[in-house]
Write an enzyme that holds these catalytic residues in place. Structure first.
Site, PDB file in Angstrom:
ATOM      1  N   ASP A  49      -9.650   5.510  19.833  1.00 10.23           N
ATOM      2  CA  ASP A  49      -9.508   4.063  18.996  1.00 10.23           C
ATOM      3  C   ASP A  49     -10.839   3.537  19.008  1.00 10.23           C
ATOM      4  O   ASP A  49     -11.829   4.060  19.610  1.00 10.23           O
ATOM      5  CB  ASP A  49      -8.514   3.214  19.784  1.00 10.23           C
ATOM      6  N   ASP A  93     -11.828  -0.171  18.121  1.00  5.18           N
ATOM      7  CA  ASP A  93     -12.245  -1.592  18.602  1.00  5.18           C
ATOM      8  C   ASP A  93     -12.098  -1.817  20.103  1.00  5.18           C
ATOM      9  O   ASP A  93     -10.842  -1.467  20.803  1.00  5.18           O
ATOM     10  CB  ASP A  93     -11.302  -2.445  17.836  1.00  5.18           C
ATOM     11  N   ASP A 101      -7.441   1.175  24.418  1.00  5.22           N
ATOM     12  CA  ASP A 101      -7.405  -0.125  25.136  1.00  5.22           C
ATOM     13  C   ASP A 101      -6.073  -0.793  24.808  1.00  5.22           C
ATOM     14  O   ASP A 101      -5.981  -1.883  25.812  1.00  5.22           O
ATOM     15  CB  ASP A 101      -8.419  -1.137  24.670  1.00  5.22           C
TER      16      ASP A 101
END
Length: 276
Positions: free
Chosen positions: A18, A20, A192
């Protein structure tokens, strides 16, 4: 095994990241809001709203409902934007805005996966016009990102062609595994957010990075490693423990090595004949 050198004795593998708050410390899309404002794509009110959204994102992340509202807002916001202008703005400000917020720990992981012979794939909900240049900056092999529909006039229509979010990320990973020959049990994934649980569950080695509360609970329950990335650093200021040559460099080195080996064999054969 060096990057680009295939090991035919075992299936291929990849590391899916991922973007961001996993590889970079902020939202990739919202980070460019000031540049889009200066380029005349958004007004002051929209710039302030995206700045607030960035604050909320950094403070605690966005849950599913908030992500849906953000998608609708950004889709409407970019309606009528000229795609070429967007790409030019991103290209001009990429190093200024993104380079300083890349996590040192993530950059090291990317290097390690490449050195181990694994492809690196960025899988992001942000738009392709933003994610693809960032992927190139990071040295990623492939990028999966949201795609907006572009009209005949070269501008965004405000409609989404492909939304890289939640289960669709896992679907994209499985499709890549089928087309590229990845063994998902040997693959890695990093995120996250709990919204990426399908992506993390799709591989044999999932990792929670700077996880939100929901993902942290899931990671504890499932025994997944939890990583904390805290050190953004410019790539050019990093001192990597090793340097991985590019694919063209590897091909060139292999060609030179083969030529040298052939020349040596010819010399040795002629010498044996002369001695005889």
């Amino acid at each position: 095994m060096l990057r680009g050198v295939e090991n035919h004795s075992s299936p291929r593998a990849a590391a899916f990241f991922d973007l961001d708050k996993t590889v970079i410390a902020k939202s990739s899309t919202l980070t460019f809001s000031k540049s889009f404002y200066q380029g005349g794509l958004i007004n002051r009110r929209a710039a302030l709203r995206t700045a607030y959204a960035q604050f909320v994102f950094l403070a605690g992340g966005l849950d599913h409902d908030q992500m849906e509202r953000m998608r609708e807002y950004l889709s409407a916001l970019c309606r009528g934007w000229n795609v070429q202008q967007v790409r030019e703005i991103v290209a001009e400000t990429l190093h200024e805005l993104i380079d300083p917020i890349i996590y040192d720990e993530a950059a090291s992981l990317i290097e390690e996966h490449h050195a181990a012979g694994r492809d690196v794939v960025i899988v992001s909900t942000s738009g392709a016009e933003v994610v693809e240049p960032i992927g190139e900056l990071l040295g990623a092999d492939r990028v999966v990102a949201t795609r907006m529909i572009v009209g005949d006039d070269g501008c965004f229509t405000g409609e989404v062609e492909y939304y890289a979010y939640g289960p669709t990320k896992a679907e994209a990973i499985r499709e890549l595994a089928a087309s590229e020959g990845y063994d998902l049990d040997r693959c890695y994934a990093y995120s996250d957010s709990a919204t990426d649980l399908p992506m993390l569950q799709a591989v044999g080695h999932p990792h929670a990075v700077n996880p939100d509360r929901a993902l942290r609970r899931e990671a504890f329950a499932r025994g997944w490693p939890i990583l904390e990335f805290r050190h953004p650093v410019r790539l050019k200021k990093r001192l990597p423990a090793f340097s991985v040559p590019s694919r063209p460099a590897l091909v060139a080195a292999a060609a030179i090595g083969a030529a040298a080996a052939t020349a040596g064999l010819v010399w040795y054969t002629n010498r044996r004949r002369g001695t005889a």
